[in-house]
Write an enzyme that holds these catalytic residues in place. Structure first.
Site, short mmCIF file in Angstrom:
data_model
loop_
_atom_site.label_atom_id
_atom_site.label_comp_id
_atom_site.label_asym_id
_atom_site.label_seq_id
_atom_site.Cartn_x
_atom_site.Cartn_y
_atom_site.Cartn_z
N ASP A 162 37.71 51.27 -32.98
CA ASP A 162 37.27 52.53 -32.38
C ASP A 162 36.66 52.42 -30.98
OD1 ASP A 162 36.99 55.31 -32.51
OD2 ASP A 162 34.94 55.18 -33.26
N CYS B 68 39.20 68.21 -48.55
CA CYS B 68 40.50 67.63 -48.89
C CYS B 68 40.59 67.34 -50.39
CB CYS B 68 40.72 66.34 -48.10
SG CYS B 68 42.30 65.53 -48.47
#
Length: 361
Positions: free
Chosen positions: A138, A252
């Protein structure tokens, strides 16, 4: 080579990785095209580094031509409690699940380096010679999510994050680029189907279409990456979210298969960050901010941006008890903080509630 792969997967699991797979280092045409379109439409906002190094980001070999394989890895940070539980408690601040524990950059990179060293030694022992490795988490021009999909860890869902059948939307991703040709896995298969839960949950309508995110409208971007005043049109929608947003991830349906990440103790939430009082956060000066968020990813945005976010939450709270602190911050030397305090003071005048706030769970 198959034995090496099996042993590599076992070592990855020992180091704390919950997801493992291998992808080719060649360019993924679909991912590269999506990146180009996203940048061309300006959806990266002020994140100029996305555009400046797009040629490196397009593919692993664009960054490192010698790369032949990518080991894709994921660490679970699945929460034990509901990330949306504080939505009805405006006197408390909502901090994204991933930022409530230790900085994942440090934890994941340490494990990546250990695994990379293991791979180098294992290759030597098997007579494969000296191999090259590079690790990423990242902070480099690497498209971790498309690579994770290519390595079979899951698929990029309609919220653009990786979704795993085993871990839901709760994976920290990392990658090891290597000059070694390793057997690759099948790419992840999209299993979102007709579900639109993540699209419907977004409080700022940051998804112009499934699989497309306009960062300029995203609360995670606005509270973390965006440096100036929060645009007026998004302030009310921010509610009490002061660092990141979990809404599209939390809804989700695949999360029902995820086990909480108690095994990774570094990611367990710090008690003081689970449901912090806005009143306490508004009082932070620079030294207090640095002390509270030592070892946390939150530290990188600095006190001023953080207090700006807290002031927006204060303005949305309707809590008259915050007025004195807000008034003090109207004289803050940082103009962005002072402007947010002006807005919060006006908002509190309009929205002050007379009934008591609900107790925090």
């Amino acid at each position: 080579m198959a034995t090496l792969r099996t042993d590599l997967a076992a070592e990855a699991e020992r180091l704390g990785f919950a997801a493992f797979g291998i992808a080719p280092a060649a360019e993924n045409a679909r991912a590269a095209a999506r990146l180009e379109t996203w940048l061309a439409e300006g959806m990266h906002g002020s994140m100029g580094w996305m555009e400046e190094r797009a040629h490196h980001r397009r593919s692993p070999q664009g960054l490192w031509p010698e790369a032949r394989s990518v080991v894709g890895l994921g660490m679970s940070y699945a929460p034990a409690s509901d990330p949306l539980a504080l939505a009805d408690h405006p006197d408390r601040a909502r901090i994204s699940v991933y930022a409530q524990g230790k900085d994942y950059h440090d934890v994941v990179k340490k494990a990546l380096k250990a695994l990379a060293r293991w791979l180098v030694e294992a290759a030597k022992k098997r007579g494969l010679g000296d191999i090259g490795v590079k690790v990423f988490v990242d902070t480099a021009p690497v498209m971790e999510k498309p690579l994770g999909e290519a390595a079979g860890l899951g698929w990029q869902g309609k919220h653009t994050n990786l979704v795993s059948r085993e871990h839901g939307s709760w994976l920290f991703l990392g990658a090891i680029y290597t000059t070694l040709d390793l057997p690759v896995d099948e790419s992840g298969e999209d299993r979102c189907g007709t579900c639109q839960a993540c699209q419907d949950a977004c409080p700022t309508e940051a998804f112009p279409a499934p699989y497309r995110l306009d960062a300029r409208r995203c609360i995670s971007y606005l509270t973390i990456e965006h440096k100036g005043p929060i645009p007026d049109e998004f302030r009310a929608a921010m509610g009490n979210r002061i660092y990141g947003c979990d809404d599209c991830l939390a809804v989700c349906p695949w999360n029902k298969f995820a086990q909480d990440a108690a095994a990774m103790r570094a990611f367990l939430p710090r008690a003081e960050l689970v449901a912090p009082k806005l009143a306490e956060l508004l009082s932070l000066d620079d030294a207090g901010f640095r002390a509270l968020f030592s070892g946390s990813p939150i530290k990188r945005i600095g006190r001023d941006r953080f207090v700006r976010n807290c002031l927006i939450a204060a303005g949305n709270s309707g809590d008259a008890g915050l007025r004195a602190q807000v008034e003090t911050l109207r004289r803050d030397p940082d103009p962005v903080v002072a402007e947010a305090a002006d807005w919060a003071a006006a908002a509190l005048s309009d929205r002050t509630i007379s009934s008591p706030l609900p107790p925090c769970p």
